[in-house]
Enzyme design. Structure first.
Site, mmCIF file in Angstrom:
data_model
loop_
_atom_site.group_PDB
_atom_site.id
_atom_site.type_symbol
_atom_site.label_atom_id
_atom_site.label_comp_id
_atom_site.label_asym_id
_atom_site.label_seq_id
_atom_site.Cartn_x
_atom_site.Cartn_y
_atom_site.Cartn_z
ATOM 1 N N CYS A 90 0.828 -1.220 0.000
ATOM 2 C CA CYS A 90 0.000 0.000 0.000
ATOM 3 C C CYS A 90 0.861 1.269 0.000
ATOM 4 O O CYS A 90 0.328 2.379 -0.139
ATOM 5 C CB CYS A 90 -0.935 -0.001 1.199
ATOM 6 S SG CYS A 90 -1.936 -1.486 1.293
ATOM 7 N N HIS A 348 -9.178 3.593 -1.186
ATOM 8 C CA HIS A 348 -7.807 3.091 -1.053
ATOM 9 C C HIS A 348 -7.466 2.108 -2.181
ATOM 10 O O HIS A 348 -7.376 0.903 -1.949
ATOM 11 C CB HIS A 348 -7.668 2.435 0.330
ATOM 12 C CG HIS A 348 -6.289 1.965 0.668
ATOM 13 N ND1 HIS A 348 -5.129 2.545 0.185
ATOM 14 C CD2 HIS A 348 -5.868 0.932 1.477
ATOM 15 C CE1 HIS A 348 -4.071 1.900 0.657
ATOM 16 N NE2 HIS A 348 -4.497 0.916 1.430
HETATM 17 N N1 COA Z 1 -16.551 1.456 4.192
HETATM 18 C C1 COA Z 1 -17.838 1.797 3.985
HETATM 19 N N2 COA Z 1 -18.701 1.029 3.282
HETATM 20 C C2 COA Z 1 -18.198 -0.098 2.735
HETATM 21 C C3 COA Z 1 -16.862 -0.494 2.898
HETATM 22 C C4 COA Z 1 -16.028 0.338 3.663
HETATM 23 N N3 COA Z 1 -14.754 0.005 3.857
HETATM 24 N N4 COA Z 1 -16.663 -1.667 2.231
HETATM 25 C C5 COA Z 1 -17.846 -1.968 1.668
HETATM 26 N N5 COA Z 1 -18.767 -1.038 1.973
HETATM 27 C C6 COA Z 1 -20.189 -1.025 1.594
HETATM 28 C C7 COA Z 1 -20.394 -1.232 0.102
HETATM 29 O O1 COA Z 1 -20.496 -0.007 -0.576
HETATM 30 C C8 COA Z 1 -21.697 -1.988 0.092
HETATM 31 O O2 COA Z 1 -22.766 -1.057 0.276
HETATM 32 P P1 COA Z 1 -24.173 -1.279 -0.473
HETATM 33 O O3 COA Z 1 -24.699 -2.587 0.052
HETATM 34 O O4 COA Z 1 -24.960 -0.085 -0.030
HETATM 35 O O5 COA Z 1 -23.862 -1.314 -1.925
HETATM 36 C C9 COA Z 1 -21.645 -2.838 1.340
HETATM 37 O O6 COA Z 1 -20.755 -2.181 2.227
HETATM 38 C C10 COA Z 1 -21.135 -4.250 1.086
HETATM 39 O O7 COA Z 1 -20.026 -4.153 0.218
HETATM 40 P P2 COA Z 1 -19.133 -5.379 -0.161
HETATM 41 O O8 COA Z 1 -18.202 -4.955 -1.253
HETATM 42 O O9 COA Z 1 -19.992 -6.588 -0.381
HETATM 43 O O10 COA Z 1 -18.310 -5.564 1.164
HETATM 44 P P3 COA Z 1 -17.347 -6.746 1.495
HETATM 45 O O11 COA Z 1 -17.900 -7.414 2.718
HETATM 46 O O12 COA Z 1 -17.028 -7.580 0.316
HETATM 47 O O13 COA Z 1 -16.005 -5.957 1.877
HETATM 48 C C11 COA Z 1 -14.506 -5.215 3.531
HETATM 49 C C12 COA Z 1 -15.947 -5.175 3.014
HETATM 50 C C13 COA Z 1 -14.402 -4.309 4.732
HETATM 51 C C14 COA Z 1 -14.121 -6.645 3.927
HETATM 52 C C15 COA Z 1 -13.561 -4.700 2.383
HETATM 53 O O14 COA Z 1 -13.896 -3.360 2.112
HETATM 54 C C16 COA Z 1 -12.110 -4.828 2.750
HETATM 55 O O15 COA Z 1 -11.522 -5.894 2.647
HETATM 56 N N6 COA Z 1 -11.454 -3.713 3.161
HETATM 57 C C17 COA Z 1 -10.060 -3.713 3.541
HETATM 58 C C18 COA Z 1 -9.189 -3.592 2.324
HETATM 59 C C19 COA Z 1 -7.735 -3.786 2.711
HETATM 60 O O16 COA Z 1 -7.385 -4.686 3.442
HETATM 61 N N7 COA Z 1 -6.866 -2.936 2.165
HETATM 62 C C20 COA Z 1 -5.488 -2.980 2.478
HETATM 63 C C21 COA Z 1 -5.234 -2.285 3.753
HETATM 64 S S1 COA Z 1 -3.658 -2.637 4.450
#
Ligand code: COA
Length: 402
Positions: A90, A348
């Site tokens: 990242c 991100h």
């Molecule tokens: N913040 C706010 N809303 C979020 C979100 C976040 N981080 N991630 C997803 N959403 C919302 C989506 O817009 C969606 O909304 P909707 O139903 O109104 O369309 C809903 O939540 C579900 O989205 P989805 O893509 O199915 O979520 P997911 O469960 O597959 O993923 C996380 C959610 C948190 C697991 C994913 O965002 C993630 O892995 N984040 C971390 C990424 C990471 O590790 N980056 C590197 C950092 S070191």
């Protein structure tokens, strides 16, 4: 030339970015070119003026099967200039920016571009595994994911220092508030503490609204030799400090993981080189990949004492009376952290975040951030960008001054 310009690594003369979101209609090349063209326009130069490019990218080989990002970009641009791809998870674009600064400072190049890019949403089913390439084999073997690793850091910080779930939720509340006026942000809407606390559990104690999202996007920065910067702009932003550091890849290989040594070392280098102290900083872009990381970064960079990050954030958010930005009362001054929403709300796209942070600081320091322009009692003169790869295996910190 001013003293500041004479000791700077480089001067920023233009920046550009795409929206961060699910951008299924845009290829990786489309995103790189869009952000680069915007940056060239703000610098009022043409691509033929660029002598080299430094590209930040992490997982294109896994998500879109493209390993040679430099070649793809050269083909799209029809160029033969040197293009260097930097990988630091990242922090890929933070490292690209660092090396671009060295390229200018060495005298090899007069004008270069930095582009950070990531396509993450095309293969949602493999993105968590792809990101886990920035963890150690043993961490992966035991089933850890990035939310899982940061959950360890968060749980330990809560245990050692009494940091509360509410204080951590406030990081998210603040950063979503800052994204409201950011037209490029993935999630430009306010949220409440309660919504964070009741959002789905991802990896205890991390909940959905503690996490930065999965995003596509790109951002670009044009850098030039400080001696010639005034030919291009009345308001060059100088890179006066650049720090980069590494640490053991795995959390279990470190003596303590309630803070990141890479942040501490990179910040120390950058602040020393820029001859600044924490009280001189007006705006700060912190790598808030998960809410706990904004807390530990504030502590690691000595804006607050170790263990006091939680209450410090709590007090700032509690005293917010409702303007654009939630201001941290810092040392003898005030500081705004993650002016456009940070990783949490701006988005991100991992390889693009480091250069996006530079774009945000540049707009703010030049005073062209529009509706999200930070308005403090003092003039904005100094911004700092903090970019982390993995759980702190690499990190970079840059000081920008006008
Ligand atoms: N913040 C706010 N809303 C979020 C979100 C976040 N981080 N991630 C997803 N959403 C919302 C989506 O817009 C969606 O909304 P909707 O139903 O109104 O369309 C809903 O939540 C579900 O989205 P989805 O893509 O199915 O979520 P997911 O469960 O597959 O993923 C996380 C959610 C948190 C697991 C994913 O965002 C993630 O892995 N984040 C971390 C990424 C990471 O590790 N980056 C590197 C950092 S070191």
């Amino acid at each position: 030339m001013t003293v500041r310009a004479s000791r700077a690594y480089a001067a920023i003369i233009g920046c550009g970015r795409t929206k961060f979101s699910e951008l299924w209609d845009d290829s990786m090349s489309d995103l790189m070119l869009d952000s680069l063209i915007s940056a060239l326009k703000t610098a009022d130069i043409e691509f033929k003026d660029i002598e080299a490019m430094f590209v930040g990218n992490f997982i294109a080989a896994k998500i879109i099967d493209q390993g040679l990002v430099a070649g793809e970009l050269a083909q799209s641009l029809g160029t033969h200039i040197p293009i260097f791809r930097l990988e630091g998870a990242c922090a890929s674009a933070g490292l690209a920016f660092y090396n671009a600064c060295l390229g200018i400072k060495s005298g090899k190049f007069d004008i270069v571009a930095v582009t950070g890019v990531e396509k993450m949403t095309d293969r949602g089913e493999i993105v968590t595994d792809a990101l886990a390439a920035a963890a150690s084999n043993w961490e992966r073997f035991y089933g850890n994911t990035f939310p899982g690793l940061y959950a360890n850091i968060m749980a330990r910080h809560m245990y050692e220092y009494g940091t509360t779930r509410e204080q951590l939720a406030m990081v998210s509340v603040k950063n979503h508030q800052h994204a409201i006026n950011n037209k490029f942000a993935q999630y430009p809407f306010p949220i409440k503490i309660d919504s964070v606390l009741k959002s789905p559990l991802v990896a205890d104690p991390i909940r959905l609204l503690d996490c930065s999202p999965v995003s596509d996007g790109a951002s670009s920065v044009i850098l030039c030799n400080p001696e010639i910067a005034k030919r291009y702009t009345e308001t060059p932003v100088y890179v006066t400090g650049a720090g980069a550091a590494t640490d053991a890849l795995a959390l279990f290989a470190r003596e303590d993981f309630t803070g990141l040594t890479a942040t501490k070392l990179a910040a120390q280098q950058a602040f020393t080189e820029a001859k600044i102290e924490q009280k001189d900083v007006n705006i700060l872009e912190l790598h808030d990949c998960f809410t706990i990381e904004e807390v530990t970064a504030l502590e690691d960079m000595k804006f607050v004492e170790k263990g006091e990050g939680g209450p410090f954030i709590g007090e700032a958010v509690d005293s917010f009376k409702g303007s654009k930005h939630i201001v941290y009362p810092c040392l003898s001054g005030e500081i705004v952290v993650n002016c456009g929403g940070g990783l949490k709300a701006d988005g991100h796209p991992v390889g693009a975040t480091g250069s996006r942070q530079i774009c945000e600081l540049w707009e703010q320091l030049v005073g062209i951030a529009g509706k999200k322009q930070v308005d403090l009692d003092t003039d904005l003169t100094t911004g700092v960008a903090h970019n982390i790869g993995g759980t702190g295996g690499v990190g970079s910190v840059h000081v920008l001054q006008i």
